[in-house]
Write an enzyme that holds these catalytic residues in place. Structure first.
Site, PDB file in Angstrom:
ATOM      1  N   ASP A 119       0.734  -1.273  -0.164  1.00 15.08           N
ATOM      2  CA  ASP A 119      -0.121   0.061  -0.053  1.00 15.08           C
ATOM      3  C   ASP A 119       0.839   1.433   0.035  1.00 15.08           C
ATOM      4  O   ASP A 119       1.945   1.299   0.778  1.00 15.08           O
ATOM      5  CB  ASP A 119      -0.939  -0.130   1.200  1.00 15.08           C
ATOM      6  N   HIS A 121      -0.951   4.484  -0.621  1.00 18.28           N
ATOM      7  CA  HIS A 121      -2.110   5.379   0.042  1.00 18.28           C
ATOM      8  C   HIS A 121      -1.721   7.046  -0.020  1.00 18.28           C
ATOM      9  O   HIS A 121      -1.589   7.587   0.916  1.00 18.28           O
ATOM     10  CB  HIS A 121      -2.201   5.035   1.571  1.00 18.28           C
ATOM     11  N   ASP A 151      -3.991  -0.170  -3.641  1.00 14.04           N
ATOM     12  CA  ASP A 151      -4.124   0.826  -2.421  1.00 14.04           C
ATOM     13  C   ASP A 151      -3.252   2.037  -3.068  1.00 14.04           C
ATOM     14  O   ASP A 151      -2.319   2.362  -1.930  1.00 14.04           O
ATOM     15  CB  ASP A 151      -4.164   0.419  -1.098  1.00 14.04           C
ATOM     16  N   ASN A 183      -8.578  -2.736  -2.533  1.00 17.66           N
ATOM     17  CA  ASN A 183      -9.911  -2.309  -2.360  1.00 17.66           C
ATOM     18  C   ASN A 183     -10.021  -0.869  -2.451  1.00 17.66           C
ATOM     19  O   ASN A 183     -11.305  -0.216  -2.583  1.00 17.66           O
ATOM     20  CB  ASN A 183     -10.150  -2.566  -0.985  1.00 17.66           C
ATOM     21  N   HIS A 184      -9.187   0.060  -2.174  1.00 16.36           N
ATOM     22  CA  HIS A 184      -9.284   1.521  -2.498  1.00 16.36           C
ATOM     23  C   HIS A 184      -9.192   1.952  -3.882  1.00 16.36           C
ATOM     24  O   HIS A 184      -9.610   3.000  -4.036  1.00 16.36           O
ATOM     25  CB  HIS A 184      -7.947   2.341  -1.652  1.00 16.36           C
ATOM     26  N   HIS A 241      -3.629  -8.151  -3.911  1.00 16.82           N
ATOM     27  CA  HIS A 241      -3.780  -6.984  -2.615  1.00 16.82           C
ATOM     28  C   HIS A 241      -4.324  -7.761  -1.360  1.00 16.82           C
ATOM     29  O   HIS A 241      -3.673  -7.614  -0.535  1.00 16.82           O
ATOM     30  CB  HIS A 241      -4.674  -6.033  -3.283  1.00 16.82           C
ATOM     31  N   HIS A 339      -2.610  -4.848   1.970  1.00 16.47           N
ATOM     32  CA  HIS A 339      -3.743  -4.710   2.595  1.00 16.47           C
ATOM     33  C   HIS A 339      -3.842  -4.473   4.318  1.00 16.47           C
ATOM     34  O   HIS A 339      -4.690  -3.695   4.467  1.00 16.47           O
ATOM     35  CB  HIS A 339      -4.543  -5.863   2.461  1.00 16.47           C
TER      36      HIS A 339
END
Length: 378
Positions: A119, A121, A151, A183-184, A241, A339
């Site tokens: 990730d 982010h 992500d 998932n993002h 992920h 994740h």
């Protein structure tokens, strides 16, 4: 070979190993510290996108976003739409349509190592850190391939910059840079402004104003709809992920279930053409987690090896039995996923068969210990 598992009809090709036996490969993990709403119609522009000539000579050192947007400005054919503050929103949407052809097929690179990132982010500082320490001469001049596990947005304040940079790197080096979906990279999550506030991806797109900002957000999500769900390194390491999906058919393998997911998939929320089983497989790939020791004892089905995740919302966890069944069925040795935030950046579970890598040191309270690098010989 790090190659995305396509979300279409292509099947995984098995590579024969040489007479001398399988070569010992070293997987280098780089890290720093640390079912949907109303169904959507099929998006416009899903096919027949012209493929541009890949740019050359892009460096990944200082000014990541500036170089990325600069490349798009040089290649766009229509005048930029000026947003408040003099920033053009047209490069953001142009790069999306440039990128689409590179996501419609798998690639088969050949190299001795692969850098795998978890990730990010929206953390541009850590992306700068990687560019200064991993691909100091630029990705094109760095040996090996680069696999990002998803992500890319939300939580951090530079989601647009991180996505723009990674998209341009994918266009520039389609067989060297590989982007998976997290998932993002779904509208239900990166559009959840009530939860993430100004740290949500949709909120950050509003710098271009409401109308153009929504267009940037939606067209970026149309790229996310086309990202592959999984990749395989050297026919031995399954990369995803979240985790492995539950079987939805008795006469198909889990890899075949993944390949059955439409090439254009909204997931959360789904498009009209996505069947329930396909949405379940895709959701499991981007949402699931390894079961904790307590869940292994009380919350995991002893036959299937799956159980309900502590995240709730229909997410699942996978235990030792599920890992054993998946690896033995497909001939893999390890599962590499992201994740989950970990202060050390990397976590090992399920008998050293599941590796979790997390590549942002910010916005998850991981502290300065979440930085460094680990080397795992596979």
């Amino acid at each position: 070979h790090a190659r995305p598992v396509p979300d279409g009809a292509e099947r995984v090709h098995q590579h024969r190993k040489g007479a001398g036996g399988a070569r010992r490969r070293r997987l280098r993990l780089r890290r720093r510290g640390g079912g949907g709403r109303e169904r959507r119609g099929v998006p416009e522009g899903a096919v027949n996108v012209p493929r541009p000539a890949p740019p050359r000579g892009l460096s990944a050192r200082d000014g990541l976003c500036e170089r990325s947007v600069g490349f798009v400005r040089q290649n766009q054919t229509s005048p930029g739409v000026r947003a408040p503050g003099g920033v053009s929103a047209e490069p953001c949407t142009s790069v999306i349509f440039f990128l689409a052809p590179f996501l419609s097929r798998s690639s088969h690179p050949s190299c001795a190592q692969c850098y795998v990132f978890g990730d990010l982010h929206g953390n541009l500082e850590d992306l700068h850190f990687f560019s200064d320490n991993v691909w100091r001469l630029g990705m094109s001049l760095t040996a090996g391939n680069f696999l990002f596990l998803g992500d890319y947005v939300d939580r951090g304040m530079s989601g647009l910059e991180v996505v723009a940079y990674l998209m341009v790197m994918k266009i520039s080096m389609p067989n060297k840079v590989h982007l998976l979906r997290g998932n993002h990279e779904t509208r239900d999550v990166n559009g959840w402004e009530e939860h993430y506030g100004i740290r949500s991806f949709i909120s950050q797109c509003q710098r271009f104003g409401p109308e153009i900002g929504y267009r940037v957000w939606e067209e970026t999500n149309q790229v996310f709809d086309r990202l592959p769900l999984a990749a395989v390194i050297d026919q031995e390491i399954f990369c995803v992920h979240g985790g492995i999906p539950r079987s939805v058919s008795t006469n198909r393998s889990q890899i075949e279930d993944i390949l059955s997911v439409p090439a254009v998939a909204g997931i959360n929320p789904p498009y009209e053409h996505e069947r329930d089983g396909q949405q379940q497989v895709a959701s499991d790939c981007i949402w699931s987690d390894p079961a904790s020791e307590e869940q292994e004892k009380n919350g995991v089905d002893p036959e299937s090896g799956f159980g309900e995740s502590l995240r709730g919302g229909g997410a699942i966890c996978f235990g030792n039995r599920a890992v054993t069944n998946f690896l033995s069925q497909h001939g893999f040795s390890y599962i590499l996923r992201a994740h989950e935030a970990h202060a050390d950046g990397v976590a090992i579970s399920k008998g050293a068969r599941v590796f979790t890598v997390f590549s942002t040191s910010k916005d998850h309270n991981q502290g300065c210990q979440a930085m460094g690098e680990s080397y795992f010989p596979f």
